[in-house]
Design a protein around this motif. Structure first.
Motif, PDB file in Angstrom:
ATOM      1  N   ARG A 192       0.795  -1.240   0.040  1.00  0.00           N
ATOM      2  CA  ARG A 192       0.154   0.073  -0.043  1.00  0.00           C
ATOM      3  C   ARG A 192       0.886   1.074  -0.029  1.00  0.00           C
ATOM      4  N   ILE A 193       0.468   2.409  -0.745  1.00  0.00           N
ATOM      5  CA  ILE A 193       1.303   3.391  -0.902  1.00  0.00           C
ATOM      6  C   ILE A 193       0.691   4.221   0.114  1.00  0.00           C
ATOM      7  N   ASP A 194       1.258   4.568   1.407  1.00  0.00           N
ATOM      8  CA  ASP A 194       0.609   5.281   2.445  1.00  0.00           C
ATOM      9  C   ASP A 194       0.839   6.486   2.120  1.00  0.00           C
ATOM     10  N   ALA A 195       1.940   6.998   1.417  1.00  0.00           N
ATOM     11  CA  ALA A 195       2.074   8.445   1.408  1.00  0.00           C
ATOM     12  C   ALA A 195       1.220   9.329   0.688  1.00  0.00           C
ATOM     13  N   LEU A 196       0.247   8.569   0.022  1.00  0.00           N
ATOM     14  CA  LEU A 196      -1.026   9.096  -0.795  1.00  0.00           C
ATOM     15  C   LEU A 196      -2.368   9.035   0.027  1.00  0.00           C
ATOM     16  N   PHE A 197      -2.247   8.561   1.313  1.00  0.00           N
ATOM     17  CA  PHE A 197      -3.343   8.635   2.261  1.00  0.00           C
ATOM     18  C   PHE A 197      -3.071   9.771   3.609  1.00  0.00           C
ATOM     19  N   VAL A 198      -3.139  11.013   3.382  1.00  0.00           N
ATOM     20  CA  VAL A 198      -2.978  11.666   4.509  1.00  0.00           C
ATOM     21  C   VAL A 198      -4.263  11.817   5.458  1.00  0.00           C
ATOM     22  N   GLY A 199      -5.028  12.175   4.889  1.00  0.00           N
ATOM     23  CA  GLY A 199      -6.341  12.471   5.726  1.00  0.00           C
ATOM     24  C   GLY A 199      -7.507  11.489   5.384  1.00  0.00           C
ATOM     25  N   ALA A 200      -8.300  10.918   6.149  1.00  0.00           N
ATOM     26  CA  ALA A 200      -9.350  10.206   5.704  1.00  0.00           C
ATOM     27  C   ALA A 200     -10.553  10.968   5.451  1.00  0.00           C
ATOM     28  N   GLU A 201     -10.606  12.172   5.976  1.00  0.00           N
ATOM     29  CA  GLU A 201     -11.806  12.937   5.575  1.00  0.00           C
ATOM     30  C   GLU A 201     -11.670  13.763   4.372  1.00  0.00           C
ATOM     31  N   GLU A 202     -10.429  13.748   3.912  1.00  0.00           N
ATOM     32  CA  GLU A 202     -10.075  14.740   2.747  1.00  0.00           C
ATOM     33  C   GLU A 202      -9.323  14.024   1.598  1.00  0.00           C
ATOM     34  N   PRO A 203      -9.884  12.634   1.194  1.00  0.00           N
ATOM     35  CA  PRO A 203      -8.912  12.066   0.431  1.00  0.00           C
ATOM     36  C   PRO A 203      -8.547  12.815  -0.885  1.00  0.00           C
ATOM     37  N   VAL A 204      -7.267  12.132  -1.625  1.00  0.00           N
ATOM     38  CA  VAL A 204      -7.085  12.883  -2.973  1.00  0.00           C
ATOM     39  C   VAL A 204      -8.197  12.609  -3.803  1.00  0.00           C
ATOM     40  N   GLN A 205      -8.397  13.734  -4.632  1.00  0.00           N
ATOM     41  CA  GLN A 205      -9.624  13.872  -5.350  1.00  0.00           C
ATOM     42  C   GLN A 205      -8.961  14.386  -6.947  1.00  0.00           C
ATOM     43  N   LEU A 206      -9.513  13.790  -8.012  1.00  0.00           N
ATOM     44  CA  LEU A 206      -9.139  14.121  -9.513  1.00  0.00           C
ATOM     45  C   LEU A 206     -10.548  14.438  -9.823  1.00  0.00           C
ATOM     46  N   ASP A 207     -10.255  15.926 -10.397  1.00  0.00           N
ATOM     47  CA  ASP A 207     -11.684  16.301 -11.250  1.00  0.00           C
ATOM     48  C   ASP A 207     -10.946  16.701 -12.630  1.00  0.00           C
ATOM     49  N   PHE A 208     -11.666  16.289 -13.494  1.00  0.00           N
ATOM     50  CA  PHE A 208     -11.373  16.422 -15.163  1.00  0.00           C
ATOM     51  C   PHE A 208     -12.381  17.652 -15.700  1.00  0.00           C
ATOM     52  N   THR A 209     -11.782  18.542 -16.146  1.00  0.00           N
ATOM     53  CA  THR A 209     -12.466  19.748 -17.107  1.00  0.00           C
ATOM     54  C   THR A 209     -12.324  19.356 -18.345  1.00  0.00           C
ATOM     55  N   ALA A 210     -12.650  20.013 -19.392  1.00  0.00           N
ATOM     56  CA  ALA A 210     -12.327  19.693 -20.809  1.00  0.00           C
ATOM     57  C   ALA A 210     -11.194  19.407 -21.332  1.00  0.00           C
ATOM     58  N   ASP A 211     -10.129  19.932 -20.747  1.00  0.00           N
ATOM     59  CA  ASP A 211      -8.812  19.832 -21.148  1.00  0.00           C
ATOM     60  C   ASP A 211      -7.701  19.665 -19.923  1.00  0.00           C
ATOM     61  N   ARG A 212      -8.181  19.801 -18.550  1.00  0.00           N
ATOM     62  CA  ARG A 212      -7.219  19.701 -17.599  1.00  0.00           C
ATOM     63  C   ARG A 212      -7.666  18.660 -16.538  1.00  0.00           C
ATOM     64  N   LEU A 213      -6.751  18.026 -15.705  1.00  0.00           N
ATOM     65  CA  LEU A 213      -6.794  17.321 -14.541  1.00  0.00           C
ATOM     66  C   LEU A 213      -6.539  18.094 -13.279  1.00  0.00           C
ATOM     67  N   ILE A 214      -7.419  18.282 -12.547  1.00  0.00           N
ATOM     68  CA  ILE A 214      -7.309  19.064 -11.348  1.00  0.00           C
ATOM     69  C   ILE A 214      -7.289  18.095  -9.991  1.00  0.00           C
ATOM     70  N   VAL A 215      -6.032  18.356  -9.167  1.00  0.00           N
ATOM     71  CA  VAL A 215      -5.821  17.622  -8.079  1.00  0.00           C
ATOM     72  C   VAL A 215      -6.495  18.627  -6.737  1.00  0.00           C
ATOM     73  N   ILE A 216      -7.351  17.776  -6.152  1.00  0.00           N
ATOM     74  CA  ILE A 216      -8.064  18.205  -5.058  1.00  0.00           C
ATOM     75  C   ILE A 216      -7.472  17.670  -3.779  1.00  0.00           C
TER      76      ILE A 216
END
Length: 273
Positions: A64-88
């Motif tokens: 498991r890649i623990d470094a990607l899991f910092v806060g259970a309440e706010e997981p890493v999120q990806l949003d896709f617009t027409a031409d960009r990937l946005i990291v939340i």
């Protein structure tokens, strides 16, 4: 009295409609337990219909890649617009251009702000994300128990699994209308036969020009007898919000016909101290 202006010049710039960037990504999202590689396209397609929240991440050895899991309440999120990937929910604001070709997610260089995070784990999260969201990644979409999932496989064999949460546009069946609401610092009593002593937000319409500066005359103050999705009010804090309004199809007899969803807090002021 404290005043914070947050991204006000950006407030209207981000409201521009996104151009048609190509055909939607095709997948068997409506079939249970079905997987499909994404079709060749530069558009967000089905990817843009969901907020993709990180559920699992394992390296090529199954660790498991623990470094990607910092806060259970706010997981890493990806949003896709027409031409960009946005990291939340990273430390800094991060985004990259993208396209989908022959089942591969092609990512451009990751752009990031340079804000320092006091929490060491969250500061390291940016690097952990950037190391994996680059170059060409295998992308598969599937559904399980009616929940959409996306799997990304990096060039080094790491596998990241995301759960799809429908965007407001997906849930309400349209892009919505952008507007601005000023929310007073204190709530006010409002009548509701089912909730004695109910308190409502006190709001009024606001207007801004193309430079993000206030324009026109604010509307009349009125109690808002419904929630603004994504907004949590703090007594004593006046806020100006950029919101999206959506028509609610077939609302219940005692429910609103319009839904408000928070897009951005553009102004915040502490009142009374």
């Amino acid at each position: 009295m404290k005043i914070h202006l947050l991204l006000l010049p950006f407030a209207l710039a981000a409201c521009s409609p996104l151009p048609d960037a190509g055909s939607p990504v095709r997948s068997s999202m409506n079939s249970p337990d079905a997987t499909a590689g994404a079709a060749s396209t530069t558009g967000s397609g089905v990817l843009g219909q969901y907020h993709w929240q990180l559920k699992d991440a394992f390296d090529s050895k199954g660790m498991r890649i623990d470094a990607l899991f910092v806060g259970a309440e706010e997981p890493v999120q990806l949003d896709f617009t027409a031409d960009r990937l946005i990291v939340i929910n990273s430390c800094n604001n991060m985004s990259a251009s993208f396209s989908v070709k022959k089942g591969q997610l092609q990512l451009g260089p990751m752009m990031s702000t340079s804000m320092a995070c006091p929490d060491a784990a969250r500061a390291a999260l940016d690097d952990a994300i950037a190391q994996r969201l680059r170059g060409s990644l295998g992308v598969n979409l599937l559904t399980r128990d009616n929940t959409p999932r996306m799997q990304l496989v990096t060039e080094t064999g790491d596998m990241l699994t995301f759960t799809g949460v429908p965007t407001a546009e997906t849930r309400f069946g349209g892009p919505g209308e952008t507007g601005f609401l000023e929310v007073a610092a204190q709530t006010v009593p409002c009548k509701n036969p089912l909730i004695p002593d109910k308190k409502c937000l006190l709001v009024r319409e606001r207007h801004f020009d193309e430079q993000g500066l206030p324009s026109g005359t604010p509307g009349e103050w009125r109690p808002l007898d419904q929630d603004i999705e994504g907004y949590s009010h703090t007594p004593g804090i006046r806020n100006v919000l950029r919101v999206k309004r959506y028509s609610v199809k077939n609302p219940p007899a005692d429910g609103p016909s319009v839904a408000y969803v928070l897009d951005l807090v553009i102004e915040s002021q502490q009142v009374g101290n």
